[in-house]
Design a protein around this motif. Sequence first.
Motif, PDB file in Angstrom:
ATOM      1  N   PHE A   1      41.162  34.431 -32.367  1.00  0.00           N
ATOM      2  CA  PHE A   1      42.161  33.397 -32.084  1.00  0.00           C
ATOM      3  C   PHE A   1      41.849  32.656 -30.780  1.00  0.00           C
ATOM      4  N   THR A   2      41.355  33.371 -29.781  1.00  0.00           N
ATOM      5  CA  THR A   2      41.084  32.734 -28.487  1.00  0.00           C
ATOM      6  C   THR A   2      39.751  32.000 -28.452  1.00  0.00           C
ATOM      7  N   GLU A   3      38.934  32.126 -29.497  1.00  0.00           N
ATOM      8  CA  GLU A   3      37.656  31.416 -29.526  1.00  0.00           C
ATOM      9  C   GLU A   3      37.843  29.905 -29.492  1.00  0.00           C
TER      10      GLU A   3
ATOM     11  N   LEU B   1      19.829  45.713 -19.571  1.00  0.00           N
ATOM     12  CA  LEU B   1      20.238  46.115 -20.919  1.00  0.00           C
ATOM     13  C   LEU B   1      20.674  47.574 -20.970  1.00  0.00           C
ATOM     14  N   LEU B   2      19.899  48.467 -20.362  1.00  0.00           N
ATOM     15  CA  LEU B   2      20.191  49.895 -20.474  1.00  0.00           C
ATOM     16  C   LEU B   2      21.462  50.289 -19.727  1.00  0.00           C
ATOM     17  N   GLU B   3      21.952  49.437 -18.833  1.00  0.00           N
ATOM     18  CA  GLU B   3      23.214  49.701 -18.156  1.00  0.00           C
ATOM     19  C   GLU B   3      24.391  48.975 -18.798  1.00  0.00           C
ATOM     20  N   SER B   4      24.138  47.895 -19.513  1.00  0.00           N
ATOM     21  CA  SER B   4      25.232  47.020 -19.952  1.00  0.00           C
ATOM     22  C   SER B   4      25.432  46.969 -21.463  1.00  0.00           C
ATOM     23  N   TYR B   5      24.591  47.628 -22.246  1.00  0.00           N
ATOM     24  CA  TYR B   5      24.674  47.503 -23.707  1.00  0.00           C
ATOM     25  C   TYR B   5      26.007  48.001 -24.259  1.00  0.00           C
ATOM     26  N   ASP B   6      26.653  48.956 -23.574  1.00  0.00           N
ATOM     27  CA  ASP B   6      27.889  49.549 -24.095  1.00  0.00           C
ATOM     28  C   ASP B   6      29.147  48.823 -23.620  1.00  0.00           C
ATOM     29  N   TYR B   7      28.975  47.691 -22.929  1.00  0.00           N
ATOM     30  CA  TYR B   7      30.136  46.937 -22.464  1.00  0.00           C
ATOM     31  C   TYR B   7      30.829  46.269 -23.649  1.00  0.00           C
ATOM     32  N   THR B   8      32.153  46.407 -23.713  1.00  0.00           N
ATOM     33  CA  THR B   8      32.959  45.777 -24.761  1.00  0.00           C
ATOM     34  C   THR B   8      34.068  44.968 -24.102  1.00  0.00           C
ATOM     35  N   PRO B   9      34.099  43.653 -24.306  1.00  0.00           N
ATOM     36  CA  PRO B   9      35.149  42.833 -23.689  1.00  0.00           C
ATOM     37  C   PRO B   9      36.515  43.146 -24.279  1.00  0.00           C
ATOM     38  N   SER B  10      37.534  42.784 -23.547  1.00  0.00           N
ATOM     39  CA  SER B  10      38.904  43.036 -23.996  1.00  0.00           C
ATOM     40  C   SER B  10      39.201  42.247 -25.267  1.00  0.00           C
ATOM     41  N   ARG B  11      39.607  42.953 -26.313  1.00  0.00           N
ATOM     42  CA  ARG B  11      39.922  42.285 -27.577  1.00  0.00           C
ATOM     43  C   ARG B  11      41.238  41.520 -27.492  1.00  0.00           C
ATOM     44  N   TRP B  12      42.058  41.831 -26.496  1.00  0.00           N
ATOM     45  CA  TRP B  12      43.280  41.069 -26.308  1.00  0.00           C
ATOM     46  C   TRP B  12      42.983  39.666 -25.772  1.00  0.00           C
ATOM     47  N   LEU B  13      41.918  39.578 -24.969  1.00  0.00           N
ATOM     48  CA  LEU B  13      41.578  38.300 -24.355  1.00  0.00           C
ATOM     49  C   LEU B  13      40.528  37.531 -25.151  1.00  0.00           C
ATOM     50  N   TYR B  14      39.591  38.243 -25.742  1.00  0.00           N
ATOM     51  CA  TYR B  14      38.498  37.593 -26.488  1.00  0.00           C
ATOM     52  C   TYR B  14      38.538  38.073 -27.940  1.00  0.00           C
ATOM     53  N   ASN B  15      39.042  37.207 -28.805  1.00  0.00           N
ATOM     54  CA  ASN B  15      39.142  37.538 -30.217  1.00  0.00           C
ATOM     55  C   ASN B  15      39.014  36.259 -31.034  1.00  0.00           C
TER      56      ASN B  15
END
Length: 734
Positions: A486-488, A470-484
Amino acid sequence: MRDLQRLEVGGGSKNLSEATAVMKNLRTPKANLAKIEVLACVTAFLLMLITIFGSSRRRHNSQGLRILLWAIYTLSSYLIVYTLGLMTEASFRNTLLPIWAIFLMIFFGSSDSYSVHSLEDCERWKNYVWQYVIKITGVSFLLVMSGITLPMFSFLILCLIVPLKVIRRAASLKIASGYGRQMNTKSIADYMISEHQSSEDDLDPSQMRGYNYVVKVEKTCPTSVQKWKEREAAPRWEAQNYRKPLEITDRVVTVEKVWKCQGWLLRSGGGDKDSKLKDICLSFSLYKLLRLKFSDYSLPKRAHEKAWKLIQYLYAEGNGYERVFRVVELELSFLYDSFYTKYLTIFQTLAWRTRVIELLLLVIGVPVTIGLCFPWYDSNRPQDEVQLATTGGLSIDFLVTVLILLTFVCVELVQCCFMVVSDWTKVALLCKYVRTNSWQESKLMEKLIGLICWTPIPMPWERKLHQYSLLESYDYTPSRWLYNIFTELFMDPIRDGQTQSKPANLSSDVKKAVFRSLMSNREALQNGEASLIRNEVEPKFSWACRLGTKTQVIFVWHIATRIFEHTVPISDPNSKSNFLVATNLSKYLAYLVAFYPKLLPDHSYDSEFVFDEIIIEARYLLKGCKTIEERIQRLNKRSNKMNDTNKVMIQGVRLGQQLLDVENEPNFIWKVLAEFWAELMVYVAPSDNAMAHARHLAMGGEFVTHLWALVSHAGIERADEQESPVEQPTLNRS
């Protein structure tokens, strides 16, 4: 200016006419024939790929591999339909079109190691059969309309293989469906209801005395006269308790019979010194019992107690945890094959003989087909037949045919090799060895069976613990172009903070710690408190085991373990084992929460919601922190100032501070953490969601699934939880 405009108009007309000419060339008979040949070759190539790499998905938890195999599995079906459509609607004649069409039909059900992509496909077995009927109708129409007659021998060989392939795949889908599972496990379920009663007073796991678990039932094919006599002699009104009978006769091989076998190959002092061959049969019998979980059948309590004695005996031997894990690992490989491959159908009674005949037809038929077709094709080809260019006296059409045929033969030979060295073949041969005295007296048969059984094959599972910190990965943000939003609709979304750390190997230390915890906590599973009581630290730390959800418990201890890991380095080599157990299991359980919450006790959506809230907390509290040192320092400062003690992040930091404040040496704390995480790992293993575990068998397998199979045999369940936990945190999006 007008000259320039005329030039532009003239240039545009020229480009348009060139494009039109190109389009016309793409619609010529030769272009359509080339398209058909390319698609047929591509389909053959895809068949080869899915055959070779089909079983790899259970050995590698790789999303890229799963997407590739899914694309091949889906695309090949559409390519077959599209190519058959092109052949049916072709405005030209070509003598080899029927051969290509027949082999496309064979491709439709060829792969033994990849019969379905997901469990949902099994429920659509009728749809698969109807697809075949429609396709074969199109092929028949093509043969009739083309007026082409192949050499009769070649035609019979090709057409006999098509129904064998398709029927076998349809049967495997039906058996793996919900109805098929219930139908095929009915006799075992009824038998196991009373199996434990026959050996309650004479039970010895060391000799498997009293363990009449069914390994294999050798069925016979009686004649019609024998069937009539049996039907007349057996009054239907005397059915025993409406149970499906399964009598233990000479034709039924049980675990006890395997252990009693005096043949050199299965003797502990002979060819089976480490009991690996006998354990293959034991795994197969346990797999039959595990299938009951997927058919809504249950076993009586005494049957579970009997299985628990067996597990205890296996564990009590030297490095017994490795043997238990090996047995469960192989058991789950049989379960995977029953769902996702055609092996269960192939290895049914007499079915493997059909498979051998089919292979002989191919090995003999394909060379004969090539040898007969070339002179026949060369002499009977109509003058107006469309064909591509020739090379060296051979037409490209015929070379394409040879390529398709040889590719298919190679695929079948590879599948045959996989089948010969598979664990299913080993079980069949060992059971036949147990039942046949002449085999036990034949050195040649023993060497042949031993050669097959000891042939090295790839490991059945990935044997890794995937990790999440958690303390290493909490700030990860996936690409909004690929995961948004519409793509759900097309792919599973990746949430904020949802990224894995480097996976860890499943070490012997982890397996030993978990199995030791299972042996000591079987009567009443607790979520870590028993280990705290044993180490006399329960008054100080038990509050962190009584939070609102198991997800909160996991992450509070996960944060505390990560803080202690960073703050207190390992000084004593003897405590390295505890360090690896604690850190690996801490990150593994956090990984299950983040990625596969359906395998854990809490409701999956509740776990997802809690996880999202924890990510929001971490981003608020650790905004601007770049390194792990900065993040831990920030958390320590904030925890002393904030009054909201219900936040998971704050609770984790305070638990970490309590761990650091313990007066004992750090090695003692690593021992506490290792035993806590091992106990919590066992606590989350029982589950009623058997299908969730079955789905993950096709993703490389999970360690929690191995534990789930083990506790299912032993009938271990979590104790009822208290209604009112010590702390009831409130989650606010602040």
